[in-house]
Design a protein around this motif. Structure first.
Motif, PDB file in Angstrom:
ATOM      1  N   GLN A   1       8.029  32.555 -54.501  1.00 56.75           N
ATOM      2  CA  GLN A   1       7.285  31.411 -55.027  1.00 56.75           C
ATOM      3  C   GLN A   1       5.877  31.816 -55.445  1.00 56.75           C
ATOM      4  OE1 GLN A   1       7.411  28.371 -52.011  1.00 56.75           O
ATOM      5  NE2 GLN A   1       9.546  27.829 -52.422  1.00 56.75           N
TER       6      GLN A   1
ATOM      7  N   ALA B   1      11.197  34.390 -49.308  1.00 56.82           N
ATOM      8  CA  ALA B   1      11.276  33.188 -50.152  1.00 56.82           C
ATOM      9  C   ALA B   1       9.884  32.737 -50.584  1.00 56.82           C
ATOM     10  CB  ALA B   1      11.978  32.069 -49.383  1.00 56.82           C
ATOM     11  N   GLU B   2       8.942  32.785 -49.662  1.00 57.25           N
ATOM     12  CA  GLU B   2       7.563  32.413 -50.004  1.00 57.25           C
ATOM     13  C   GLU B   2       6.959  33.406 -50.980  1.00 57.25           C
ATOM     14  OE1 GLU B   2       3.271  31.593 -47.733  1.00 57.25           O
ATOM     15  OE2 GLU B   2       5.117  31.851 -46.566  1.00 57.25           O
TER      16      GLU B   2
ATOM     17  N   THR C   1      14.991  38.856 -56.507  1.00 55.87           N
ATOM     18  CA  THR C   1      16.102  37.914 -56.335  1.00 55.87           C
ATOM     19  C   THR C   1      17.464  38.614 -56.374  1.00 55.87           C
ATOM     20  OG1 THR C   1      16.161  37.454 -58.724  1.00 55.87           O
ATOM     21  CG2 THR C   1      14.797  36.006 -57.342  1.00 55.87           C
TER      22      THR C   1
ATOM     23  N   GLU D   1      10.202  38.184 -42.218  1.00 57.35           N
ATOM     24  CA  GLU D   1      11.280  37.207 -42.081  1.00 57.35           C
ATOM     25  C   GLU D   1      11.844  36.838 -43.461  1.00 57.35           C
ATOM     26  OE1 GLU D   1      12.304  36.254 -39.172  1.00 57.35           O
ATOM     27  OE2 GLU D   1      10.691  37.125 -37.943  1.00 57.35           O
ATOM     28  N   HIS D   2      13.059  36.256 -43.459  1.00 62.18           N
ATOM     29  CA  HIS D   2      13.656  35.817 -44.730  1.00 62.18           C
ATOM     30  C   HIS D   2      12.801  34.732 -45.388  1.00 62.18           C
ATOM     31  CE1 HIS D   2      17.174  38.024 -43.333  1.00 62.18           C
ATOM     32  NE2 HIS D   2      17.672  37.915 -44.562  1.00 62.18           N
ATOM     33  N   ASP D   3      12.179  33.885 -44.569  1.00 70.16           N
ATOM     34  CA  ASP D   3      11.289  32.861 -45.122  1.00 70.16           C
ATOM     35  C   ASP D   3      10.087  33.496 -45.821  1.00 70.16           C
ATOM     36  OD1 ASP D   3      12.950  30.893 -44.209  1.00 70.16           O
ATOM     37  OD2 ASP D   3      11.734  30.378 -42.455  1.00 70.16           O
ATOM     38  N   ASP D   4       9.654  34.664 -45.322  1.00 69.07           N
ATOM     39  CA  ASP D   4       8.531  35.370 -45.957  1.00 69.07           C
ATOM     40  C   ASP D   4       8.909  35.823 -47.367  1.00 69.07           C
ATOM     41  OD1 ASP D   4       6.967  35.100 -43.653  1.00 69.07           O
ATOM     42  OD2 ASP D   4       7.761  36.962 -42.798  1.00 69.07           O
TER      43      ASP D   4
END
Length: 520
Positions: free
Chosen positions: A503, A499-500, A478, A494-497
């Motif tokens: 989590q 974030a996942e 983070t 990807e940026h979504d990767d």
């Protein structure tokens, strides 16, 4: 496959995995040599679990590792990609073209002096000039040629070891080595540095089909395949190769055990910013994706931390080593690995890979830590219980997963192995307490006047230390400004990767949080 052995197929992915694997296979080969000696009683481990029989074009029986390894261009040194056992029939075929030919011959790398007596599949030319055929245990193959004296092999020096193939003394099958030619082992350009690069390798039809063909070759000759063990570098792009390989295995061979050993070299330095950030990202992505597709995942490292903050390497009370040398670090990890994998390699009453994983990974806890005492301090004439008592209440092993000290943590489940002790010291210890399962397998050795082996105590543990470790990884992630590391993202993440990933790491960490389900 004689005796109904529960076969295991090993995958080695990456260069440090090659170092650990070279020590591992050298240790297996040394054990085979002791097993074929008429003075040595049969061992408790079944070599057929890891090895396969075959025959060369010259009719010589062979016994080779059931192994697929992947590494980069320039990593083999003098080792041929097709190995030294079999000649390639395609290369032996007559050339139909009758016109002029031009031959381009690449200069061969000189063989490491440590391997000079290791010349061909037919046997070993010893320093005394005697040719010895290497025999196969359990009556397979030709009997060994014996002489009055057996020369001592050369001991490799750290300065002579550049790559893992410089000290591998085991012949490999032609289907074992798979080179990734699009990336370089040496130099600053063309490196396999990022998780996304590694994933993309096995998305390419060329490499995916090559891996699948080799898997089918080994799997189809197995009678009782129990599963796969993956030795995979976590710190570089091979974490992505390992993740895709584990996904492929899970899809094609459901129901088989997949135990992944995530490997990291020794300590790192704060000044290497890009390398450290890449190591952090690769380790985090590798752990999460490998956990999703494996039965069990265990990081292995002599470093003190998986995160960004450097910690000193682990210390062994009775062992001196140089943590900056991959040759040293990999030898220690291979020794620990050889011990903690004993349960699914036994000749009698083995614990299957699936059972071992199920025992350690209940309630989503698929990541475990490893530890070992090398050597185990058993004094002459001392009993095993007395030796264990000298540790008091402390954990009797050194942590090998870069997850901090185990003292003060809580344990969910354990698999514990002690091997290499004198029969006179043997006392059976098996304990089950609450939700803690202790599986203690004592593997014995005969006394010897020479120091040919050492006792080793090894453990796999599902404990609350992983809660802090995984949460610390997430916190470090983070803090990253991903805009500064666009090169890592451009490799296929990807940026979504990310974030996942955060989590998933936090969810995994919660599985190990203290609560009513834990027992001190």
């Amino acid at each position: 496959m004689a005796g109904g052995a529960r076969e295991v197929l090993t995958l080695q992915l990456g260069h440090f995995a090659g170092f650990v694997g070279a020590h591992w296979w050298n240790q297996q080969d040394a054990a085979l040599g002791r097993a074929t000696d008429a003075k040595e009683s049969p061992g408790e481990l079944c070599p057929d679990v890891l090895y396969r029989t075959g025959r060369t074009l010259h009719g010589q029986d062979t016994y080779t590792p059931r192994l697929i390894l992947m590494d980069l261009k320039g990593s083999l040194s003098s080792l041929k990609e097709e190995g030294g056992l079999y000649r390639d029939k395609q290369l032996d075929a007559a050339i139909a073209w009758q016109g002029k030919l031009t031959t381009h011959k690449e200069e061969l790398c000189p063989k490491n002096p440590y391997l000079q007596d290791f010349l061909s599949a037919e046997g070993v030319l010893s320093s005394d000039g005697v040719w010895r055929v290497k025999s196969i245990p359990n009556g397979k193959g030709s009997p060994p040629l014996t002489t009055a004296t057996t020369p001592k092999p050369l001991i490799p020096t750290e300065a002579s070891i550049r790559v893992w193939s410089d000290f591998l003394r085991v012949h490999l099958h032609p289907r074992s080595i798979c080179m990734i030619q699009k990336y370089n082992h040496d130099g600053e350009a063309g490196r396999l540095e990022a998780f996304g690069q590694g994933e993309s390798v096995l998305k390419e039809p060329k490499y995916q089909e090559e891996l699948e063909d080799r898997l089918h070759f080994y799997v189809e000759e197995c009678d009782y395949l129990q599963g796969f063990q993956i030795l995979c570098d976590l710190h570089d792009g091979f974490s992505g190769v390992g993740a895709k390989a584990a996904e492929l295995l899970q899809d094609e061979y459901s129901g088989r055990g997949i135990i992944t050993w995530g490997l990291l070299p020794g300590p790192y330095h704060r000044g290497e910013a890009q390398r450290n950030i890449y190591r952090l990202l690769n380790t985090a992505f590798g752990l999460v994706h490998l956990t999703a597709h494996s039965s069990l995942v265990c990081p292995l490292s002599l470093g003190g931390s998986l995160g960004l903050r450097p910690e000193p390497p682990v210390n062994f009370p009775y062992l001196h080593y140089d943590a900056t040398l991959p040759f040293h670090c990999s030898a220690i990890l291979a020794t620990a690995l050889d011990t903690v994998t004993v349960p699914y390699r036994l000749c009698s009453s083995p614990v299957s890979m699936v059972h071992l994983a199920d025992m350690l990974s209940f309630c989503g806890k698929k990541v475990v830590t490893a530890g070992a005492t090398i050597p185990f301090p058993l004094a002459p004439g001392q009993s095993l219980p007395d030796s264990l008592m000298q540790f008091g209440g402390a954990t009797p092993w050194t942590p090998l997963s870069a997850c901090g000290e185990p003292s003060g943590t809580r344990c969910f489940a354990q698999s514990v192995v002690l091997r290499g002790i004198d029969r006179a010291c043997h006392t059976s210890l098996i304990e089950s307490q609450g939700r803690i399962i202790i599986h203690l397998q004592v593997s014995l050795s005969s006394p010897s006047s020479a120091v040919e082996s050492i006792p080793v105590f090894g453990a796999l543990c599902s404990s609350s230390s992983l809660h802090q470790t995984l949460e610390a990884l997430a916190r470090d992630l983070t803090k990253l400004d991903l805009r500064r590391w666009a090169s890592f993202m451009d490799a296929g993440v990807e940026h979504d990767d990310v974030a996942e990933l955060l989590q998933e790491l936090q969810s995994l960490a919660q599985c190990y949080q203290g609560g009513d389900s834990l027992v001190d």
